[in-house]
Scaffold this motif. Structure first.
Motif, PDB file in Angstrom:
ATOM      1  N   ILE A  70     -32.527  16.618   9.439  1.00  0.00           N
ATOM      2  CA  ILE A  70     -33.517  16.626   8.354  1.00  0.00           C
ATOM      3  C   ILE A  70     -33.976  15.211   8.004  1.00  0.00           C
ATOM      4  O   ILE A  70     -35.187  14.938   7.886  1.00  0.00           O
ATOM      5  CB  ILE A  70     -32.934  17.322   7.111  1.00  0.00           C
ATOM      6  N   PHE A  71     -33.039  14.271   7.843  1.00  0.00           N
ATOM      7  CA  PHE A  71     -33.381  12.953   7.308  1.00  0.00           C
ATOM      8  C   PHE A  71     -33.519  11.864   8.368  1.00  0.00           C
ATOM      9  O   PHE A  71     -34.080  10.813   8.083  1.00  0.00           O
ATOM     10  CB  PHE A  71     -32.323  12.523   6.282  1.00  0.00           C
ATOM     11  N   TYR A  72     -32.994  12.076   9.557  1.00  0.00           N
ATOM     12  CA  TYR A  72     -33.044  11.024  10.575  1.00  0.00           C
ATOM     13  C   TYR A  72     -33.722  11.524  11.854  1.00  0.00           C
ATOM     14  O   TYR A  72     -33.402  11.068  12.941  1.00  0.00           O
ATOM     15  CB  TYR A  72     -31.631  10.526  10.893  1.00  0.00           C
ATOM     16  N   ARG A  73     -34.617  12.444  11.715  1.00  0.00           N
ATOM     17  CA  ARG A  73     -35.347  12.946  12.882  1.00  0.00           C
ATOM     18  C   ARG A  73     -36.318  11.870  13.373  1.00  0.00           C
ATOM     19  O   ARG A  73     -37.062  11.271  12.594  1.00  0.00           O
ATOM     20  CB  ARG A  73     -36.098  14.205  12.515  1.00  0.00           C
ATOM     21  N   ALA A  74     -36.294  11.657  14.680  1.00  0.00           N
ATOM     22  CA  ALA A  74     -37.192  10.658  15.266  1.00  0.00           C
ATOM     23  C   ALA A  74     -38.627  11.169  15.238  1.00  0.00           C
ATOM     24  O   ALA A  74     -38.880  12.383  15.258  1.00  0.00           O
ATOM     25  CB  ALA A  74     -36.766  10.348  16.696  1.00  0.00           C
ATOM     26  N   SER A  75     -39.559  10.233  15.212  1.00  0.00           N
ATOM     27  CA  SER A  75     -40.968  10.613  15.239  1.00  0.00           C
ATOM     28  C   SER A  75     -41.328  11.210  16.595  1.00  0.00           C
ATOM     29  O   SER A  75     -40.553  11.144  17.558  1.00  0.00           O
ATOM     30  CB  SER A  75     -41.850   9.396  14.928  1.00  0.00           C
ATOM     31  N   LYS A  76     -42.488  11.755  16.675  1.00  0.00           N
ATOM     32  CA  LYS A  76     -42.874  12.522  17.850  1.00  0.00           C
ATOM     33  C   LYS A  76     -42.835  11.694  19.126  1.00  0.00           C
ATOM     34  O   LYS A  76     -42.409  12.186  20.176  1.00  0.00           O
ATOM     35  CB  LYS A  76     -44.273  13.080  17.627  1.00  0.00           C
ATOM     36  N   TYR A  77     -43.247  10.439  19.088  1.00  0.00           N
ATOM     37  CA  TYR A  77     -43.324   9.624  20.301  1.00  0.00           C
ATOM     38  C   TYR A  77     -42.272   8.516  20.316  1.00  0.00           C
ATOM     39  O   TYR A  77     -42.423   7.528  21.031  1.00  0.00           O
ATOM     40  CB  TYR A  77     -44.718   9.015  20.434  1.00  0.00           C
TER      41      TYR A  77
END
Length: 306
Positions: A70-77
């Protein structure tokens, strides 16, 4: 300041996990049959502790994965590598020391329970499987110091029958035990390996032919239980059961006196099953020992209050 609140949040989460895990561990007591011996109480306490530890680890790992997602998800690229945890000496010590201490504590508690049962006769079995330098080593005496017990009951098991001999030479196909008194069971197997198993006692002990296995237990719950053979070594082993009665000392002595006056035979379930017509279309052709009728024994004719 932000790091302080972060540590505070982690501490609160750990405290909540501890409370929930302890509650789950307490629920584990209801998953087992009723405790009928002093030894069963100690086994269940250890089992409850193991459930609590497992629940804490499971909930903690799942919580960390959900929090990270939830809080440390990497951005799409973003394909960059995260911060490596390898090489952190503090983490290495932490996840090595804690499991080691837990395993040692569990082993210590298990050893204490094993000692309380005072299982004798197993040392000779170990000798059979260890390389021996001489015949003299094989014949070395075993110095087991038996634990005191109020009385000793001999347990005999064979294909396909349990029998019990009491101090006054009464032989029965029922096991009667006085409540709140330590009793030694001296177990003997006639031909093959058998298993003495009473779920409410939390006791499952293998009985090896030509070995006298002694177990000391203290029943604390009056009632009727069922002894099963935990070793399914052939046909009809599932039918090798016997009634077990835990009763007050006065009632136990009354049963002994009455059993001495009323010898009778008991119905052997293995014989009854063998004499029935086959229930399958095809015969397997597998060899099996033909069960024989039980010998005459002293058994109680009247019913028991459970």
């Amino acid at each position: 300041m932000f790091r302080f609140f972060e540590y505070l949040l982690i501490a609160v989460c750990v405290a909540v996990l501890l409370v929930i895990s302890r509650w789950i561990g307490h629920l584990a007591y209801s998953w087992m049959p009723p405790q009928a011996t002093v030894e069963a109480q100690k086994v269940d306490s250890l089992f409850s502790f193991l459930v609590s530890i497992g629940a804490f680890i499971l909930l903690g790992l799942v919580g960390m994965m959900v929090y990270s997602a939830i809080f440390y998800r990497a951005s799409k690229y973003d394909y960059s590598e995260g911060h490596p945890s390898r090489g952190d000496v503090r983490l290495e010590i932490l996840w090595t020391a804690i499991p080691t201490l837990l395993v040692l504590w569990i082993a210590f508690q298990s050893f204490n329970i094993y000692q309380q049962l005072d299982i004798l006769g197993l040392q000779q079995i170990v000798h059979l499987h260890m390389p021996l330098e001489s015949e003299k080593a094989y014949a070395a005496p075993v110095t087991d110091a038996p634990k005191p017990a109020s009385e000793t009951i001999d347990v005999f098991v064979k294909q396909w029958d349990w029998s019990f001999r009491y101090p006054n030479n009464i032989t029965s196909h029922e096991l009667h035990l006085p409540v709140n008194r330590s009793t030694r069971l001296n177990m003997h197997a006639q031909e093959v390996l058998h298993g003495f198993y009473i779920p409410e006692f939390r006791l499952k002990q293998d009985i090896v032919p030509n070995r006298h296995i002694d177990v000391v237990l203290t029943p604390i719950r009056i009632g009727k239980y069922r002894l099963k053979d935990s070793q399914f070594s052939g046909t009809y082993f599932a039918l090798m059961e016997a009634d077990v009665y835990v009763e007050p000392l006065e009632k136990y002595n009354q049963w002994l006196a009455q059993a001495a006056r009323e010898p009778m035979t008991t119905k052997n379930q293995a014989v009854a099953e063998y004499n029935q017509p086959p229930k399958t279309f095809f015969k397997t052709g597998w060899y099996t020992v033909i069960p024989s009728e039980s010998s005459i024994a002293n058994q109680r004719k009247v019913g028991h209050d459970t």
